[in-house]
Scaffold this motif. Structure first.
Motif, PDB file in Angstrom:
ATOM      1  N   UNK A   6       0.851  -1.192   0.000  1.00  0.00           N
ATOM      2  CA  UNK A   6       0.000   0.000   0.000  1.00  0.00           C
ATOM      3  C   UNK A   6       0.889   1.245   0.000  1.00  0.00           C
ATOM      4  N   UNK A   7       0.612   2.171  -0.892  1.00  0.00           N
ATOM      5  CA  UNK A   7       1.403   3.400  -0.940  1.00  0.00           C
ATOM      6  C   UNK A   7       1.045   4.287   0.249  1.00  0.00           C
ATOM      7  N   UNK A   8       2.051   4.653   1.019  1.00  0.00           N
ATOM      8  CA  UNK A   8       1.868   5.563   2.152  1.00  0.00           C
ATOM      9  C   UNK A   8       2.018   7.013   1.711  1.00  0.00           C
ATOM     10  N   UNK A   9       2.900   7.234   0.741  1.00  0.00           N
ATOM     11  CA  UNK A   9       3.120   8.570   0.183  1.00  0.00           C
ATOM     12  C   UNK A   9       3.185   8.435  -1.332  1.00  0.00           C
ATOM     13  N   UNK A  10       3.062   9.533  -2.086  1.00  0.00           N
ATOM     14  CA  UNK A  10       3.105   9.433  -3.551  1.00  0.00           C
ATOM     15  C   UNK A  10       4.398   8.790  -4.040  1.00  0.00           C
ATOM     16  N   UNK A  11       4.259   7.986  -5.094  1.00  0.00           N
ATOM     17  CA  UNK A  11       5.379   7.222  -5.648  1.00  0.00           C
ATOM     18  C   UNK A  11       5.535   7.554  -7.127  1.00  0.00           C
ATOM     19  N   UNK A 145       0.029   2.766 -17.009  1.00  0.00           N
ATOM     20  CA  UNK A 145       1.081   2.833 -15.980  1.00  0.00           C
ATOM     21  C   UNK A 145       1.248   1.497 -15.263  1.00  0.00           C
ATOM     22  N   UNK A 146       2.481   1.178 -14.921  1.00  0.00           N
ATOM     23  CA  UNK A 146       2.752  -0.029 -14.146  1.00  0.00           C
ATOM     24  C   UNK A 146       4.006   0.186 -13.317  1.00  0.00           C
ATOM     25  N   UNK A 147       4.155  -0.619 -12.258  1.00  0.00           N
ATOM     26  CA  UNK A 147       5.342  -0.559 -11.411  1.00  0.00           C
ATOM     27  C   UNK A 147       6.263  -1.702 -11.790  1.00  0.00           C
ATOM     28  N   UNK A 148       7.457  -1.410 -12.303  1.00  0.00           N
ATOM     29  CA  UNK A 148       8.378  -2.492 -12.685  1.00  0.00           C
ATOM     30  C   UNK A 148       8.863  -3.271 -11.465  1.00  0.00           C
ATOM     31  N   UNK A 149       8.911  -4.582 -11.609  1.00  0.00           N
ATOM     32  CA  UNK A 149       9.447  -5.400 -10.527  1.00  0.00           C
ATOM     33  C   UNK A 149      10.900  -5.070 -10.243  1.00  0.00           C
ATOM     34  N   UNK A 150      11.621  -4.578 -11.256  1.00  0.00           N
ATOM     35  CA  UNK A 150      13.030  -4.219 -11.054  1.00  0.00           C
ATOM     36  C   UNK A 150      13.178  -3.083 -10.051  1.00  0.00           C
ATOM     37  N   UNK A 151      12.189  -2.189  -9.960  1.00  0.00           N
ATOM     38  CA  UNK A 151      12.254  -1.097  -8.988  1.00  0.00           C
ATOM     39  C   UNK A 151      12.123  -1.630  -7.565  1.00  0.00           C
ATOM     40  N   UNK A 152      11.207  -2.577  -7.372  1.00  0.00           N
ATOM     41  CA  UNK A 152      11.048  -3.185  -6.053  1.00  0.00           C
ATOM     42  C   UNK A 152      12.287  -4.005  -5.712  1.00  0.00           C
ATOM     43  N   UNK A 246       3.844  -4.892 -11.358  1.00  0.00           N
ATOM     44  CA  UNK A 246       2.511  -4.730 -10.769  1.00  0.00           C
ATOM     45  C   UNK A 246       1.686  -3.808 -11.639  1.00  0.00           C
ATOM     46  N   UNK A 247       0.478  -4.234 -11.942  1.00  0.00           N
ATOM     47  CA  UNK A 247      -0.425  -3.361 -12.691  1.00  0.00           C
ATOM     48  C   UNK A 247      -0.928  -2.246 -11.785  1.00  0.00           C
ATOM     49  N   UNK A 248      -1.248  -1.122 -12.396  1.00  0.00           N
ATOM     50  CA  UNK A 248      -1.687   0.056 -11.654  1.00  0.00           C
ATOM     51  C   UNK A 248      -3.002   0.543 -12.234  1.00  0.00           C
ATOM     52  N   UNK A 249      -3.941   0.832 -11.366  1.00  0.00           N
ATOM     53  CA  UNK A 249      -5.198   1.443 -11.801  1.00  0.00           C
ATOM     54  C   UNK A 249      -4.906   2.893 -12.180  1.00  0.00           C
ATOM     55  N   UNK A 250      -5.184   3.247 -13.437  1.00  0.00           N
ATOM     56  CA  UNK A 250      -4.880   4.606 -13.911  1.00  0.00           C
ATOM     57  C   UNK A 250      -5.557   5.668 -13.061  1.00  0.00           C
ATOM     58  N   UNK A 292      -0.873  -2.361  -4.475  1.00  0.00           N
ATOM     59  CA  UNK A 292      -0.187  -3.024  -5.580  1.00  0.00           C
ATOM     60  C   UNK A 292       0.062  -4.475  -5.211  1.00  0.00           C
ATOM     61  N   UNK A 293      -0.204  -5.375  -6.132  1.00  0.00           N
ATOM     62  CA  UNK A 293       0.034  -6.799  -5.904  1.00  0.00           C
ATOM     63  C   UNK A 293       1.355  -7.193  -6.563  1.00  0.00           C
ATOM     64  N   UNK A 294       2.338  -7.537  -5.730  1.00  0.00           N
ATOM     65  CA  UNK A 294       3.674  -7.911  -6.192  1.00  0.00           C
ATOM     66  C   UNK A 294       3.911  -9.375  -5.867  1.00  0.00           C
ATOM     67  N   UNK A 295       4.341 -10.140  -6.844  1.00  0.00           N
ATOM     68  CA  UNK A 295       4.684 -11.539  -6.595  1.00  0.00           C
ATOM     69  C   UNK A 295       6.195 -11.662  -6.405  1.00  0.00           C
ATOM     70  N   UNK A 296       6.591 -12.291  -5.296  1.00  0.00           N
ATOM     71  CA  UNK A 296       8.007 -12.491  -4.979  1.00  0.00           C
ATOM     72  C   UNK A 296       8.258 -13.997  -4.883  1.00  0.00           C
TER      73      UNK A 296
END
Length: 602
Positions: A6-11, A145-152, A246-250, A292-296
């Motif tokens: 969960x985002x606590x602050x803007x990312x 928009x999406x969050x790359x797993x490489x960033x995590x 992770x997919x992101x809701x626009x 965001x749903x991230x699979x590790x």
């Protein structure tokens, strides 16, 4: 394993693109990204005369901007051109053209009919326009928009490096590596000066202390000529850690203005002053409260193959005429917390990830990684709190309360936190926190060599023989933070929403930061004194979300429920918790019209 973050602050995770005034339109607190094709379609619906008018208008405005920039360059000490250039660039906007032609309503209707994507601007309703340069968020081929797993994974990598330095590395070895790299850089710099050629400082900056990462993550190899080599990509054991995108809701993406906050020394010995400087750009950012749903996953099968194939870690595994994965067990212990006994526990089973023992081994590795992330982000949060205390000490411009409001989601988070993306800061992407704690004198030399913490304009006030002297005790001097009305957010903080420790209400992350511990949940108390604007009273969260709903404890016979908005939103697991609520506006002596959340009581 799936992690809900969960985002606590803007990312913001950028894609390298920069949006300028022709790429967007702002209307009614919404930000519309406009492609060239969309605007061409609009012009086509309005007829050829509209197209010709646009060409004439854009050429004329571009010419004015070009002349102003040229005049500023040729006459830098003349009149101030910044205000004029700012006005011209703001006018170089598609909506401004439509207004000039009396077709702004038609243009906005066209955007809605064409279903042009838009996003919220939190402060646009208050007249806060975005900056002229806006950085785009990472997007896929469908412009989503999406969050790359490489960033995590990058944030995890830094946490694991911190763990290695804190728990496994010998301080003397670390000091030796840093000193050798410093000496090599100084030697090459001196040689370049003697030969009067350019010294490539950036090359040293990019590769400085790479050997620390190699010690933490890379097994060794011996090439076909019998030479020992380290740091080869194929021997990086962190490749066994797999992190998905992770997919992101626009609808969860908005536009945020970013500014530079620092404590600056005033001239003529007038002391220090906390300042906000409008230097950094605006950015498309994932808003607080998004999940965001991230699979590790961990490639346990490959590690088990290494375990079976290599009884002696110093001989390695022969691949062709080369020997690889020499000493891999030390890296495996650092990264995954697994040793030979762990792999022996599944040696008798087939390699099937669904078997209970395999699952247990994978879970142990992931839990080790998560614990390393907890420790590292705790250290980051402590450093952030220390910086904020110093900043607020010298604040006379009313920035302290907005900063506290922006820090609160981070400080009050009870789950494991992650910190990534733009403006993570030097201490979030390097081993700076460890070096500050155990190798401060050498880190000071590193700062001076690479100008870390030095102001770009400080050279103007230095004497010819004077050089930059670093002060690691005040590192970092500045931070890029998001500016909203009433809130100043650090960027890129997330929380593992399903952390079991979060559900228990424990909060290891604030042990060294701010709040006292307590062994029992807070009990609500009724208001003492007069109900008036500014009064603080207890409120119980009864509905989560944004706005959340609080039951206010005014008197036994008067407990109204009121909605309260909060940038990060209120979590479902906090329902039933008692918070301090401040009354903002009233009607008469009894009716509370507006109130604000202050903090949860522990």
């Amino acid at each position: 394993m799936e992690l809900k973050l969960r985002t606590l602050t803007p990312l913001h995770v950028g894609d390298g693109s920069t949006l300028h005034s022709f790429d967007y339109v702002v209307h009614n607190s919404r930000f519309y990204r406009i492609s060239q094709r969309v605007f061409e379609n609009f012009l086509a619906t309005m007829g050829a005369q509209m197209t010709e008018a646009f060409v004439t208008w854009s050429d004329d405005l571009a010419s004015q901007i070009d002349h102003a920039e040229r005049d500023q360059k040729n006459n830098p000490r003349g009149r101030d051109y910044n205000q004029e250039l700012s006005r011209l660039r703001r006018s170089f906007n598609l909506l401004e053209f439509a207004k000039k032609m009396g077709q702004d309503r038609a243009f906005l209707s066209f955007l809605n009919e064409a279903k042009v994507p838009s996003m919220p601007m939190p402060d646009a309703a208050k007249g806060e326009a975005p900056k002229q340069e806006i950085r785009g968020f990472q997007r896929n081929g469908l412009n989503e928009p999406y969050l790359p797993g490489s960033s995590v994974k990058g944030s995890i990598r830094t946490a694991l490096l911190y763990h290695f330095l804190e728990q496994h590395a010998e301080h003397e070895s670390v000091r030796r590596i840093l000193k050798e790299d410093l000496n090599q850089a100084h030697k090459e710099k001196s040689d370049a000066e003697n030969r009067k050629v350019r010294f490539n400082l950036d090359r040293h900056k990019k590769a400085f202390a790479d050997r620390l990462e190699q010690l933490a993550f890379f097994a060794g190899m011996i090439d076909e000529r019998g030479k020992r080599r380290n740091g080869e990509a194929q021997d990086d054991l962190l490749k066994c850690l797999l992190v998905s995108d992770a997919t992101i809701d626009a609808a969860g993406v908005g536009i945020e203005n970013i500014d530079l906050y620092l404590v600056k020394k005033l001239p003529k010995g007038q002391g220090l002053e906390a300042q906000k400087q409008r230097q950094a750009p605006a950015a498309e950012s994932l808003l607080p409260g998004q999940v965001l749903n991230i699979k590790v996953d961990v490639n346990i099968e490959l590690l088990l193959q290494l375990h079976k194939s290599q009884q002696s870690t110093e001989k390695g595994i022969m691949i062709g005429r080369e020997s690889h994965f020499i000493g891999w067990r030390d890296c495996c212990k650092t990264i995954f917390g697994l040793d030979a006994a762990d792999f022996d526990s599944v040696a008798g089973e087939k390699q099937n990830g669904d078997f209970p023992r395999f699952k247990a081994l994978r879970e142990k590795a992931i839990n080790h990684i998560l614990e390393c992330c907890r420790v590292f982000t705790n250290a980051q949060a402590t450093a952030l709190s220390k910086w904020s205390i110093h900043f607020k000490k010298h604040d006379s411009g009313g920035m302290s309360r907005p900063l506290d409001a922006g820090l609160m989601p981070i400080i009050s988070a009870t789950g494991i936190r992650f910190h990534l993306g733009f403006a993570t800061g030097f201490e979030g992407v390097t081993a700076a926190l460890h070096l500050l704690a155990f190798h401060k004198p050498i880190f000071s030399e590193v700062m001076e060599l690479f100008g870390i913490g030095d102001s770009p304009s400080a050279w103007k006030n230095r004497k010819p023989d004077e050089t930059y002297k670093a002060n690691p005790d005040q590192f970092p001097k500045s931070r890029r933070l998001i500016t909203r009305s009433g809130v100043i957010f650090p960027m890129g903080w997330l929380e593992w929403a399903d952390d079991p420790k979060a559900s228990l209400g424990t909060n290891d992350s604030i042990t060294n930061i701010a709040q006292p511990a307590t062994t029992a949940p807070a009990v609500p108390k009724y208001l003492r004194g007069t109900l008036k604007q500014g009064a603080e009273l207890d409120g119980e969260l009864v509905n989560a979300g944004n706005p959340g709903r609080f039951l206010l404890y005014v008197r036994e016979d008067y407990k109204p429920i009121i909605e309260i908005k909060y940038p990060a939103g209120f979590k479902p697991e906090d329902i039933g918790r008692i918070a301090t609520i401040r009354v903002k506006n009233m009607k008469g002596k009894e009716e509370i019209l507006a109130a604000e959340y202050v903090r949860f009581k522990l």
